[in-house]
Design a protein around this motif. Structure first.
Motif, short mmCIF file in Angstrom:
data_model
loop_
_atom_site.label_atom_id
_atom_site.label_comp_id
_atom_site.label_asym_id
_atom_site.label_seq_id
_atom_site.Cartn_x
_atom_site.Cartn_y
_atom_site.Cartn_z
N ALA A 68 -39.62 -14.40 -0.95
CA ALA A 68 -39.64 -13.41 -1.50
C ALA A 68 -38.16 -12.55 -1.43
O ALA A 68 -38.01 -11.70 -2.35
CB ALA A 68 -40.54 -12.31 -0.66
N MET A 69 -37.22 -12.68 -0.31
CA MET A 69 -36.09 -12.14 -0.32
C MET A 69 -35.11 -12.61 -1.57
O MET A 69 -34.41 -11.97 -1.97
CB MET A 69 -35.39 -12.31 1.23
N ARG A 70 -35.20 -14.22 -1.38
CA ARG A 70 -34.35 -14.49 -2.66
C ARG A 70 -34.88 -14.01 -3.96
O ARG A 70 -33.92 -13.83 -4.93
CB ARG A 70 -34.63 -16.07 -2.69
N ALA A 71 -36.08 -13.86 -4.41
CA ALA A 71 -36.69 -13.59 -5.42
C ALA A 71 -36.45 -12.07 -5.78
O ALA A 71 -35.78 -11.66 -6.87
CB ALA A 71 -38.15 -13.67 -5.50
N PHE A 72 -36.32 -11.16 -4.68
CA PHE A 72 -36.12 -9.92 -4.78
C PHE A 72 -34.66 -9.47 -5.13
O PHE A 72 -34.31 -8.85 -6.04
CB PHE A 72 -36.56 -8.98 -3.66
N ALA A 73 -33.68 -10.20 -4.47
CA ALA A 73 -32.32 -10.26 -4.57
C ALA A 73 -31.93 -10.51 -6.15
O ALA A 73 -31.09 -9.88 -6.59
CB ALA A 73 -31.61 -11.04 -3.65
N ALA A 74 -32.75 -11.57 -6.84
CA ALA A 74 -32.27 -11.99 -7.95
C ALA A 74 -33.07 -10.92 -9.17
O ALA A 74 -32.50 -10.78 -10.14
CB ALA A 74 -32.93 -13.40 -8.25
N ASN A 75 -34.14 -10.38 -8.83
CA ASN A 75 -34.64 -9.45 -9.56
C ASN A 75 -35.50 -8.35 -8.81
O ASN A 75 -36.70 -8.45 -8.45
CB ASN A 75 -35.69 -10.20 -10.44
N PRO A 76 -34.69 -7.23 -8.57
CA PRO A 76 -35.40 -6.18 -7.83
C PRO A 76 -36.51 -5.61 -8.39
O PRO A 76 -37.05 -4.56 -7.92
CB PRO A 76 -34.33 -5.15 -7.47
N THR A 102 -38.70 -5.80 6.87
CA THR A 102 -38.21 -6.13 5.47
C THR A 102 -38.32 -4.85 4.74
O THR A 102 -37.39 -4.68 4.01
CB THR A 102 -38.53 -7.29 4.96
N VAL A 103 -39.24 -4.15 5.01
CA VAL A 103 -39.40 -2.90 4.11
C VAL A 103 -38.35 -2.13 3.93
O VAL A 103 -37.99 -1.60 2.88
CB VAL A 103 -40.72 -1.98 4.54
N GLY A 104 -37.50 -1.98 5.18
CA GLY A 104 -36.40 -1.06 5.12
C GLY A 104 -35.17 -1.40 4.43
O GLY A 104 -34.17 -0.94 4.11
N ARG A 105 -35.32 -2.82 4.06
CA ARG A 105 -34.07 -3.41 3.42
C ARG A 105 -34.16 -3.29 1.96
O ARG A 105 -33.00 -4.00 1.24
CB ARG A 105 -33.97 -4.85 3.88
N GLU A 155 -28.58 -14.60 1.83
CA GLU A 155 -28.23 -15.46 2.74
C GLU A 155 -28.75 -15.69 4.11
O GLU A 155 -28.85 -16.55 4.62
CB GLU A 155 -26.47 -15.17 2.79
N SER A 156 -29.55 -14.39 4.32
CA SER A 156 -30.32 -14.42 5.57
C SER A 156 -31.76 -15.18 5.31
O SER A 156 -32.45 -15.42 6.11
CB SER A 156 -30.35 -13.12 6.22
N ALA A 157 -32.08 -15.36 3.89
CA ALA A 157 -33.43 -15.78 3.77
C ALA A 157 -33.70 -16.90 4.36
O ALA A 157 -35.00 -17.34 4.81
CB ALA A 157 -33.48 -16.13 1.94
N LYS A 158 -32.58 -17.95 4.60
CA LYS A 158 -33.00 -19.07 5.08
C LYS A 158 -33.31 -19.15 6.74
O LYS A 158 -33.93 -20.24 7.27
CB LYS A 158 -31.83 -20.23 5.09
N TYR A 159 -32.99 -17.97 7.28
CA TYR A 159 -33.51 -17.78 8.77
C TYR A 159 -34.98 -17.20 9.01
O TYR A 159 -35.15 -16.75 10.02
CB TYR A 159 -32.36 -17.05 9.35
N THR A 214 -26.75 -5.77 0.04
CA THR A 214 -28.14 -6.25 0.46
C THR A 214 -28.39 -7.16 -0.27
O THR A 214 -29.18 -8.04 0.16
CB THR A 214 -29.10 -5.07 0.28
N ARG A 215 -27.85 -7.65 -1.74
CA ARG A 215 -28.16 -8.96 -2.51
C ARG A 215 -27.60 -10.05 -1.44
O ARG A 215 -28.47 -10.89 -1.50
CB ARG A 215 -27.40 -8.57 -3.64
N ALA A 216 -26.32 -9.92 -1.22
CA ALA A 216 -25.73 -10.98 -0.48
C ALA A 216 -26.53 -11.16 0.82
O ALA A 216 -26.79 -12.14 1.24
CB ALA A 216 -24.29 -10.74 -0.13
N SER A 217 -26.88 -10.21 1.66
CA SER A 217 -27.52 -10.37 2.90
C SER A 217 -28.80 -10.80 2.78
O SER A 217 -29.12 -11.74 3.57
CB SER A 217 -27.60 -8.81 3.41
N LEU A 218 -29.72 -10.49 1.66
CA LEU A 218 -31.08 -11.10 1.45
C LEU A 218 -31.08 -12.43 1.25
O LEU A 218 -31.93 -13.17 1.68
CB LEU A 218 -31.83 -10.21 0.47
#
Ligand code: ZN
Length: 464
Positions: free
Chosen positions: A283-291, A306-309, A271-275, A265-269
């Motif tokens: 928020a996806m990038r920030a959460f992947a860096a610091n949950p 996104t809540v389920g991710r 890399e998909s953040a730009k779409y 999910t870290r890779a998914s969040l």
């Protein structure tokens, strides 16, 4: 061939395949895949009386045998009103563990009265194949079978056994998927062709990105019950089963499970953040860096997409209680449906819900059917390398990254047996045109040629 030149000509002009791609040409396999998909869609392989899953599988077996599979290597086993198929292409090294290609040939019910076209009459129109199963997943299955037959036609000799199997109740009870996974527990790797896939740009129709699926959340249903002696409604007591259950439900509704990430999910969040929209992407990038980033959690938890991710979710889906308008309720029940993040046992999630409900009068019971919790499959270099190479050969430059599914597929049964399983379908569709399980299901037939090439590359790389 006629089909290919007419329909494909139009789709190529629509530039769904990048002009720079040198897609190898397999016209016989392309035509066979589309023909097989149409024939398969015409069988009404829906659970219940008249289920034609066994006939669908018999038809696929005929195609495999005509394509060079030994009849004794293709077995169809009836189970209840359905059946499953396991077909083996023997490899040269009997000690090598098999490559398994996994799909299903049952489909979700479709009521013809609600559809624009009959769901079980395949139609090719405007570059699309229409019919129940076009996206989930008879078209995928037909393309994979045609790719295997093309590999045989070209004289390919695998080192590992290649096994292609189709379950017969993936959309309902998932019983045959478990039987298959138990029979094939010695597999080296499973390619689930009913998971993963690519997204086309809504405007240009060009491929945007591709994801392979390496994990899925597990599905659980927990029943909450409050019982009470009841009595006459003219003489209410302080303790009321409906009030008690309601209070517990409100506490659960306000509760948030601890947000979390795993490698996938870290890779998914990231890399998909730009779409995504800039706000969600950030928020996806920030959460992947610091949950534990609270601002990012608030943003992602507020969006149903996104809540389920970012962790386990549980939500009330059914409620019932009482037995008469003029009686105090003797019983009240609710169903809590959970999508559990990989790595947790359902029993632990149920215990957490009981703690949150914080009322010993509320009992919890796991009433889940046909699901099992599984860990994420590892990020395997051989798989990731093969999938990037295969996809790069037909869609050069299109980003490839992992994903985690919110629901269960047949991969669950393999992962539960410790076998790595990856969703790796090469089908590209627009997000707005995903009609799986819904009305007027369809898939772009421009997928056929690149998918044949992709599968031939992936199947040979992972079986040699
Ligand atoms: Zn499916």
């Amino acid at each position: 061939m006629v089909l290919r030149s007419v329909a494909f000509g139009t789709m190529m002009a629509a530039a769904i395949v990048p002009a720079s791609a040198k897609v190898a040409s397999h016209p016989v396999a392309d035509a066979q895949a589309l023909e097989m998909a149409k024939k398969a869609i015409a069988f009404r392989s829906v659970r219940g009386p008249g289920n034609q899953t066994p006939q669908t599988l018999a038809y696929i077996k005929d195609q495999l045998v005509a394509g060079g599979f030994s009849p004794s290597d293709v077995t169809i086993t009836p189970v209840d009103d359905t059946a499953y198929m396991i077909a083996r292409w023997p490899g040269s090294d009997p000690k090598a563990k098999p490559l398994v290609i996994s799909g299903h040939m049952d489909v979700v019910e479709a009521k013809p009265a609600d559809w624009q076209r009959d769901p079980f009459t395949p139609v090719v129109e405007n570059g699309y194949l229409f019919g129940r199963g076009a996206t989930d997943m008879k078209f995928d299955g037909a393309i994979a079978v045609a790719a295997l037959i093309e590999l045989k036609r070209e004289g390919y000799k695998p080192r590992r056994d290649i096994i292609i199997e189709f379950s017969g109740d993936e959309e309902t009870t998932m019983k045959t998927g478990k039987i298959i996974a138990d029979k094939l527990r010695n597999a080296d790797i499973v390619l689930n062709i009913d998971g993963g896939g690519g997204v086309l740009d809504e405007v240009t129709g060009k491929p945007r990105y591709f994801t392979w699926q390496g994990a899925e959340k597990s599905y659980s249903d927990f029943q909450m019950t409050v019982t009470n002696p009841g009595g006459h409604s003219s003489a209410p007591r302080k303790v009321n089963a409906i009030y008690e259950l309601s209070a517990a439900l409100l506490r659960i509704g306000a509760y948030r499970f601890k947000p979390e990430v795993n490698d996938l999910t870290r890779a998914s969040l990231t890399e998909s953040a730009k779409y995504e929209t800039p706000e969600i992407g950030a928020a996806m990038r920030a959460f992947a860096a610091n949950p534990e980033d609270q601002a990012a959690i608030e943003t992602l938890a507020a969006d149903p997409a996104t809540v389920g991710r970012i962790g386990t979710t549980c939500v009330a889906t059914l409620i019932s209680g009482g037995h008469a308008e003029n009686a105090l309720p003797q019983r009240a029940t609710a169903n809590i449906n959970c999508r559990i993040f990989p790595g947790h046992k359902p029993a632990d999630i149920m215990a957490e819900l009981a703690r949150v409900a914080n009322d010993p009068a509320v009992t919890f019971k796991d009433v889940t059917e046909g699901s099992v919790a599984t860990a994420a499959s590892p990020v395997r270099a051989d798989f990731v390398g093969a999938v990037k190479k295969a996809l790069g050969s037909v869609y050069p430059g299109v980003p490839v990254f992992p994903s985690q599914a919110s629901g269960a597929s047949d991969s669950m049964w393999f992962r539960a047996n410790g076998v790595d399983s990856y969703g790796a379908s090469p089908m590209f569709t627009k997000a707005s045109e995903d009609f799986s399980h819904g009305l007027n299901e369809r898939a772009p037939i421009a997928n056929v040629a690149p998918s044949i090439t992709y599968y031939m590359s992936l199947f040979s790389d992972l079986s040699n």
